[in-house]
Design a protein around this motif. Structure first.
Motif, PDB file in Angstrom:
ATOM      1  N   UNK A  85      19.949  17.952  -7.216  1.00 25.30           N
ATOM      2  CA  UNK A  85      20.255  16.588  -6.946  1.00 25.30           C
ATOM      3  C   UNK A  85      18.961  15.931  -6.759  1.00 25.30           C
ATOM      4  N   UNK A  86      18.129  16.388  -5.709  1.00 23.70           N
ATOM      5  CA  UNK A  86      17.012  15.921  -5.328  1.00 23.70           C
ATOM      6  C   UNK A  86      15.959  15.784  -6.408  1.00 23.70           C
ATOM      7  N   UNK A  87      15.837  16.975  -7.094  1.00 27.25           N
ATOM      8  CA  UNK A  87      14.936  17.270  -8.292  1.00 27.25           C
ATOM      9  C   UNK A  87      15.079  16.138  -9.350  1.00 27.25           C
ATOM     10  N   UNK A  88      16.474  15.910  -9.853  1.00 25.05           N
ATOM     11  CA  UNK A  88      16.942  14.981 -10.703  1.00 25.05           C
ATOM     12  C   UNK A  88      16.619  13.468 -10.219  1.00 25.05           C
ATOM     13  N   UNK A  89      16.708  13.224  -8.948  1.00 27.18           N
ATOM     14  CA  UNK A  89      16.349  12.116  -8.622  1.00 27.18           C
ATOM     15  C   UNK A  89      14.782  11.576  -8.698  1.00 27.18           C
ATOM     16  N   UNK A  90      13.925  12.765  -8.495  1.00 28.02           N
ATOM     17  CA  UNK A  90      12.780  12.590  -8.345  1.00 28.02           C
ATOM     18  C   UNK A  90      12.371  12.535  -9.793  1.00 28.02           C
ATOM     19  N   UNK A  91      12.977  13.039 -10.885  1.00 30.33           N
ATOM     20  CA  UNK A  91      12.525  12.928 -12.318  1.00 30.33           C
ATOM     21  C   UNK A  91      13.158  11.726 -12.960  1.00 30.33           C
ATOM     22  N   UNK A  92      13.998  10.868 -12.236  1.00 31.72           N
ATOM     23  CA  UNK A  92      14.380   9.550 -12.666  1.00 31.72           C
ATOM     24  C   UNK A  92      15.508   9.793 -13.931  1.00 31.72           C
ATOM     25  N   UNK A  93      16.570  10.886 -13.783  1.00 38.68           N
ATOM     26  CA  UNK A  93      17.245  11.165 -15.078  1.00 38.68           C
ATOM     27  C   UNK A  93      18.443  10.273 -15.029  1.00 38.68           C
ATOM     28  N   UNK A  94      18.821   9.541 -15.886  1.00 35.69           N
ATOM     29  CA  UNK A  94      19.864   8.669 -16.074  1.00 35.69           C
ATOM     30  C   UNK A  94      21.217   9.496 -16.427  1.00 35.69           C
ATOM     31  N   UNK A  95      22.208   9.459 -15.638  1.00 32.85           N
ATOM     32  CA  UNK A  95      23.351  10.286 -15.729  1.00 32.85           C
ATOM     33  C   UNK A  95      23.145  11.691 -16.027  1.00 32.85           C
ATOM     34  N   UNK A  96      22.620  12.349 -14.843  1.00 33.88           N
ATOM     35  CA  UNK A  96      22.368  13.752 -15.092  1.00 33.88           C
ATOM     36  C   UNK A  96      23.706  14.304 -14.871  1.00 33.88           C
ATOM     37  N   UNK A  97      23.723  15.695 -15.090  1.00 33.29           N
ATOM     38  CA  UNK A  97      24.790  16.577 -14.751  1.00 33.29           C
ATOM     39  C   UNK A  97      25.442  16.446 -13.386  1.00 33.29           C
ATOM     40  N   UNK A  98      26.773  16.375 -13.139  1.00 31.70           N
ATOM     41  CA  UNK A  98      27.359  16.451 -11.833  1.00 31.70           C
ATOM     42  C   UNK A  98      27.106  17.659 -11.212  1.00 31.70           C
ATOM     43  N   UNK A  99      26.526  17.747 -10.094  1.00 30.76           N
ATOM     44  CA  UNK A  99      25.780  19.104  -9.400  1.00 30.76           C
ATOM     45  C   UNK A  99      26.813  19.156  -8.161  1.00 30.76           C
ATOM     46  N   UNK A 100      27.548  20.628  -8.270  1.00 34.36           N
ATOM     47  CA  UNK A 100      28.396  20.985  -7.085  1.00 34.36           C
ATOM     48  C   UNK A 100      28.011  22.438  -6.754  1.00 34.36           C
ATOM     49  N   UNK A 101      28.593  22.790  -5.418  1.00 34.83           N
ATOM     50  CA  UNK A 101      28.128  23.929  -4.800  1.00 34.83           C
ATOM     51  C   UNK A 101      28.829  25.214  -5.879  1.00 34.83           C
ATOM     52  N   UNK A 102      27.993  26.249  -5.909  1.00 35.04           N
ATOM     53  CA  UNK A 102      28.672  27.443  -6.504  1.00 35.04           C
ATOM     54  C   UNK A 102      27.974  28.715  -6.236  1.00 35.04           C
ATOM     55  N   UNK A 103      28.627  29.873  -6.233  1.00 33.93           N
ATOM     56  CA  UNK A 103      27.792  31.156  -5.916  1.00 33.93           C
ATOM     57  C   UNK A 103      26.723  31.347  -6.755  1.00 33.93           C
ATOM     58  N   UNK A 104      26.684  30.963  -8.096  1.00 35.14           N
ATOM     59  CA  UNK A 104      25.501  31.054  -9.026  1.00 35.14           C
ATOM     60  C   UNK A 104      25.375  29.893  -9.936  1.00 35.14           C
ATOM     61  N   UNK A 105      24.324  29.815 -10.518  1.00 33.37           N
ATOM     62  CA  UNK A 105      24.351  28.609 -11.806  1.00 33.37           C
ATOM     63  C   UNK A 105      25.110  28.813 -12.489  1.00 33.37           C
ATOM     64  N   UNK A 106      25.822  27.834 -13.070  1.00 35.71           N
ATOM     65  CA  UNK A 106      26.887  27.726 -14.215  1.00 35.71           C
ATOM     66  C   UNK A 106      27.065  26.427 -14.552  1.00 35.71           C
TER      67      UNK A 106
END
Length: 212
Positions: A176-197
């Protein structure tokens, strides 16, 4: 400003990718184009006014490129492992009109700018030196079409429309911090998960379906 351009199913073969999307969405995605500079090819499906789905694989009939392929496709063992574990929607591409500004300070994650010329015009794409997915796919690949809009109007339109994209990740705050630093409009919703999916909800003529 960065915004979603397309979501990407990375597959060991186009046939497997098309079959997977058919099983998820009930739609046969037609062939798109070959990428001679990268030794890859794809199938394309329109998902809205400026968003689409790409199914991409190595083109076994094309010469090997003189640099690493994009989307981590040179590591076929890894592509197959992800595929067999059900991680098939593996990344997304964000577009910008100023790729140099986006990459400034972020090249270690996003890669370096590579210029391409194709039948559809010139564009620039950020690719890590080893061709891997940025941040293992959590960060977007970045494209700059040099002032031209994405050519979704020419793509097959089966009535599918992207509703949302969600990313499960073991370190959601970092992403989420990376998306904010990149200035992404409407990025994917990021939630906690065991692995990237990734999970994408897509409205189709067959109802609301999930692509993973």
């Amino acid at each position: 400003m960065l915004q979603l351009d397309h979501i990407t199913v990375i597959t060991p073969s186009l046939a497997e990718g098309v079959a997977h999307v058919r099983s998820c969405l009930g739609i046969d995605v037609p062939f798109g184009r070959a990428h001679p500079d990268m030794g890859t090819h794809n199938h394309l499906l329109r998902l809205g006014e400026s968003v689409y789905l790409e199914i991409i694989a190595v083109n076994a009939d094309a010469p090997r490129p003189d640099r690493a392929r994009w989307f981590g496709l040179d590591d076929q063992a890894d592509v197959r492992a992800d595929w067999d574990s059900g991680r098939r929607l593996r990344g997304w591409v964000a577009r910008t009109n100023d790729i140099d500004a986006v990459l400034a300070g972020h090249e270690t994650v996003l890669g370096r700018k590579v210029a391409f010329t194709s039948a559809n015009g010139s564009f620039c794409f950020a690719i890590p030196e080893d061709g891997s997915l940025p941040l293992e796919g959590a960060a977007p690949s970045v494209i700059d079409r040099l002032g031209k809009p994405p050519s979704v109007a020419a793509m097959a339109d089966a009535g599918a429309r992207l509703q949302s994209v969600m990313l499960e990740h073991p370190e959601p705050a970092r992403v989420i911090a990376l998306y904010r630093s990149l200035g992404i409009a409407d990025p994917p919703v990021v939630v906690s998960g065991e692995r990237l999916r990734y999970r994408a909800l897509i409205k189709t003529p067959n109802g609301l379906r999930e692509l993973t």
